[in-house]
Design a protein around this motif. Structure first.
Motif, PDB file in Angstrom:
ATOM      1  N   VAL A   1      90.953  32.395 -19.365  1.00  0.00           N
ATOM      2  CA  VAL A   1      91.862  31.245 -19.246  1.00  0.00           C
ATOM      3  C   VAL A   1      93.091  31.461 -20.118  1.00  0.00           C
ATOM      4  N   ARG A   2      92.881  31.842 -21.367  1.00  0.00           N
ATOM      5  CA  ARG A   2      94.020  32.090 -22.276  1.00  0.00           C
ATOM      6  C   ARG A   2      94.952  33.148 -21.698  1.00  0.00           C
ATOM      7  N   ALA A   3      94.399  34.254 -21.224  1.00  0.00           N
ATOM      8  CA  ALA A   3      95.221  35.363 -20.720  1.00  0.00           C
ATOM      9  C   ALA A   3      95.966  34.988 -19.439  1.00  0.00           C
ATOM     10  N   ILE A   4      95.276  34.395 -18.488  1.00  0.00           N
ATOM     11  CA  ILE A   4      95.884  34.114 -17.185  1.00  0.00           C
ATOM     12  C   ILE A   4      96.983  33.062 -17.305  1.00  0.00           C
ATOM     13  N   LEU A   5      96.748  32.008 -18.077  1.00  0.00           N
ATOM     14  CA  LEU A   5      97.755  30.959 -18.186  1.00  0.00           C
ATOM     15  C   LEU A   5      98.943  31.366 -19.047  1.00  0.00           C
ATOM     16  N   ALA A   6      98.775  32.387 -19.888  1.00  0.00           N
ATOM     17  CA  ALA A   6      99.855  32.831 -20.771  1.00  0.00           C
ATOM     18  C   ALA A   6     100.655  34.006 -20.217  1.00  0.00           C
ATOM     19  N   VAL A   7     100.099  34.745 -19.266  1.00  0.00           N
ATOM     20  CA  VAL A   7     100.797  35.938 -18.777  1.00  0.00           C
ATOM     21  C   VAL A   7     102.070  35.531 -18.021  1.00  0.00           C
TER      22      VAL A   7
ATOM     23  N   PRO B   1      84.013  45.977 -15.358  1.00  0.00           N
ATOM     24  CA  PRO B   1      84.519  44.599 -15.359  1.00  0.00           C
ATOM     25  C   PRO B   1      83.397  43.574 -15.195  1.00  0.00           C
ATOM     26  N   LYS B   2      83.587  42.431 -15.842  1.00  0.00           N
ATOM     27  CA  LYS B   2      82.644  41.308 -15.762  1.00  0.00           C
ATOM     28  C   LYS B   2      83.217  40.190 -14.883  1.00  0.00           C
ATOM     29  N   ALA B   3      84.503  40.314 -14.565  1.00  0.00           N
ATOM     30  CA  ALA B   3      85.166  39.345 -13.683  1.00  0.00           C
ATOM     31  C   ALA B   3      86.382  40.025 -13.070  1.00  0.00           C
ATOM     32  N   ARG B   4      86.711  39.602 -11.883  1.00  0.00           N
ATOM     33  CA  ARG B   4      87.901  40.116 -11.195  1.00  0.00           C
ATOM     34  C   ARG B   4      88.707  38.902 -10.743  1.00  0.00           C
ATOM     35  N   VAL B   5      90.017  38.985 -10.985  1.00  0.00           N
ATOM     36  CA  VAL B   5      90.919  37.885 -10.676  1.00  0.00           C
ATOM     37  C   VAL B   5      92.133  38.439  -9.947  1.00  0.00           C
ATOM     38  N   VAL B   6      92.566  37.723  -8.933  1.00  0.00           N
ATOM     39  CA  VAL B   6      93.843  38.002  -8.291  1.00  0.00           C
ATOM     40  C   VAL B   6      94.721  36.797  -8.570  1.00  0.00           C
ATOM     41  N   VAL B   7      95.912  37.037  -9.122  1.00  0.00           N
ATOM     42  CA  VAL B   7      96.860  35.970  -9.414  1.00  0.00           C
ATOM     43  C   VAL B   7      98.062  36.161  -8.499  1.00  0.00           C
ATOM     44  N   GLN B   8      98.430  35.107  -7.778  1.00  0.00           N
ATOM     45  CA  GLN B   8      99.533  35.164  -6.829  1.00  0.00           C
ATOM     46  C   GLN B   8     100.502  34.018  -7.096  1.00  0.00           C
ATOM     47  N   GLN B   9     101.769  34.359  -7.196  1.00  0.00           N
ATOM     48  CA  GLN B   9     102.813  33.347  -7.333  1.00  0.00           C
ATOM     49  C   GLN B   9     102.934  32.592  -6.012  1.00  0.00           C
ATOM     50  N   CYS B  10     103.162  31.275  -6.066  1.00  0.00           N
ATOM     51  CA  CYS B  10     103.322  30.511  -4.832  1.00  0.00           C
ATOM     52  C   CYS B  10     104.411  29.452  -4.978  1.00  0.00           C
ATOM     53  N   LEU B  11     104.976  29.084  -3.846  1.00  0.00           N
ATOM     54  CA  LEU B  11     105.895  27.950  -3.788  1.00  0.00           C
ATOM     55  C   LEU B  11     105.128  26.678  -3.458  1.00  0.00           C
ATOM     56  N   SER B  12     104.050  26.841  -2.675  1.00  0.00           N
ATOM     57  CA  SER B  12     103.133  25.743  -2.368  1.00  0.00           C
ATOM     58  C   SER B  12     101.869  26.337  -1.770  1.00  0.00           C
TER      59      SER B  12
ATOM     60  N   THR C   1     104.703  31.678  -0.184  1.00  0.00           N
ATOM     61  CA  THR C   1     105.010  32.472  -1.374  1.00  0.00           C
ATOM     62  C   THR C   1     106.403  33.077  -1.247  1.00  0.00           C
ATOM     63  N   ASN C   2     107.026  33.322  -2.371  1.00  0.00           N
ATOM     64  CA  ASN C   2     108.329  33.970  -2.379  1.00  0.00           C
ATOM     65  C   ASN C   2     108.177  35.407  -2.851  1.00  0.00           C
ATOM     66  N   GLY C   3     107.111  36.023  -2.451  1.00  0.00           N
ATOM     67  CA  GLY C   3     106.808  37.398  -2.843  1.00  0.00           C
ATOM     68  C   GLY C   3     106.435  38.205  -1.629  1.00  0.00           C
ATOM     69  N   PRO C   4     105.217  38.551  -1.415  1.00  0.00           N
ATOM     70  CA  PRO C   4     104.123  38.146  -2.298  1.00  0.00           C
ATOM     71  C   PRO C   4     104.231  38.841  -3.643  1.00  0.00           C
ATOM     72  N   TYR C   5     103.899  38.126  -4.647  1.00  0.00           N
ATOM     73  CA  TYR C   5     103.941  38.611  -6.011  1.00  0.00           C
ATOM     74  C   TYR C   5     102.524  38.464  -6.531  1.00  0.00           C
ATOM     75  N   THR C   6     101.703  39.503  -6.328  1.00  0.00           N
ATOM     76  CA  THR C   6     100.259  39.418  -6.513  1.00  0.00           C
ATOM     77  C   THR C   6      99.786  40.490  -7.495  1.00  0.00           C
ATOM     78  N   HIS C   7      98.888  40.082  -8.402  1.00  0.00           N
ATOM     79  CA  HIS C   7      98.349  40.996  -9.406  1.00  0.00           C
ATOM     80  C   HIS C   7      96.825  40.911  -9.458  1.00  0.00           C
ATOM     81  N   VAL C   8      96.167  42.050  -9.637  1.00  0.00           N
ATOM     82  CA  VAL C   8      94.719  42.116  -9.800  1.00  0.00           C
ATOM     83  C   VAL C   8      94.448  42.338 -11.283  1.00  0.00           C
ATOM     84  N   LEU C   9      93.578  41.501 -11.845  1.00  0.00           N
ATOM     85  CA  LEU C   9      93.210  41.603 -13.255  1.00  0.00           C
ATOM     86  C   LEU C   9      91.696  41.738 -13.362  1.00  0.00           C
ATOM     87  N   ASP C  10      91.238  42.729 -14.100  1.00  0.00           N
ATOM     88  CA  ASP C  10      89.816  42.885 -14.376  1.00  0.00           C
ATOM     89  C   ASP C  10      89.570  42.500 -15.826  1.00  0.00           C
ATOM     90  N   PHE C  11      88.502  41.747 -16.057  1.00  0.00           N
ATOM     91  CA  PHE C  11      88.136  41.330 -17.422  1.00  0.00           C
ATOM     92  C   PHE C  11      86.767  41.869 -17.762  1.00  0.00           C
TER      93      PHE C  11
END
Length: 169
Positions: free
Chosen positions: A61-67, A8-19, A159-169
């Motif tokens: 950016v394209r992948a994260i905002l579209a997933v 991987p060249k980048a690692r991202v964690v994406v988490q849904q949030c209410l605020s 958060t109303n999860g946690p609803y968390t995902h790890v993405l490697d690019f």
């Protein structure tokens, strides 16, 4: 050992949030602390690793905002943050590049700080531009906020999860 294409060249964690609320500047003798805040949407924790390039930033950016990771109402169907529409908070998170060695953490895979700063700025700018041109986020007055690269920051999340995902690019 993985070949160069699978490292991987980048690692991202994406988490849904209410605020969420992120301190971007600590208090000083003269000033109070400064914060950015977002409402319902996603938090993007972002770490660039060795080999990351500007081309990779565009793909990310394209992948994260579209997933489709955000729950819509009332049916709970998963939609992208652009389709929700929701806010985005981007948090620089160099510790995502860490690996354990014995009882310590090492960060030898992380990109150099100056290169990371440049890619982080490009990532934030591209997300903001995407929101400015997206009809749903523009109409709903949704926004992209971001933290300060290279600084320790204080984060509060609902958060109303946690609803968390790890993405490697």
């Amino acid at each position: 050992m993985a070949n160069a294409d699978t490292v991987p060249k980048a690692r991202v964690v994406v988490q849904q949030c209410l605020s969420a609320r992120l301190q971007v500047k600590p208090p000083s003798d003269e000033n109070e602390a400064e914060y950015v805040e977002v409402g319902r949407g996603i938090i993007i924790y972002l770490c660039f690793l060795k080999g990351a390039t500007e081309d990779l930033v565009e793909k990310m950016v394209r992948a994260i905002l579209a997933v489709r990771l955000s729950e819509s109402e009332p049916n709970g169907k998963l939609v992208s943050v652009l389709d929700l529409p929701g806010d985005v908070l981007i948090v620089p998170q160099a510790t995502l590049g860490g690996k354990t060695k014995g009882k310590a953490m090492q960060y030898h895979s992380n990109i150099a700080k100056t290169e990371g700063q440049d890619l982080y700025t490009k990532f934030c700018t591209m997300c903001e531009e995407t929101f400015e041109t997206s009809p749903k986020t523009k109409e709903a007055n949704k926004s992209v906020k971001h933290g300060t690269y290279g600084n320790r920051q204080v984060l509060s999340v609902v958060t109303n999860g946690p609803y968390t995902h790890v993405l490697d690019f």
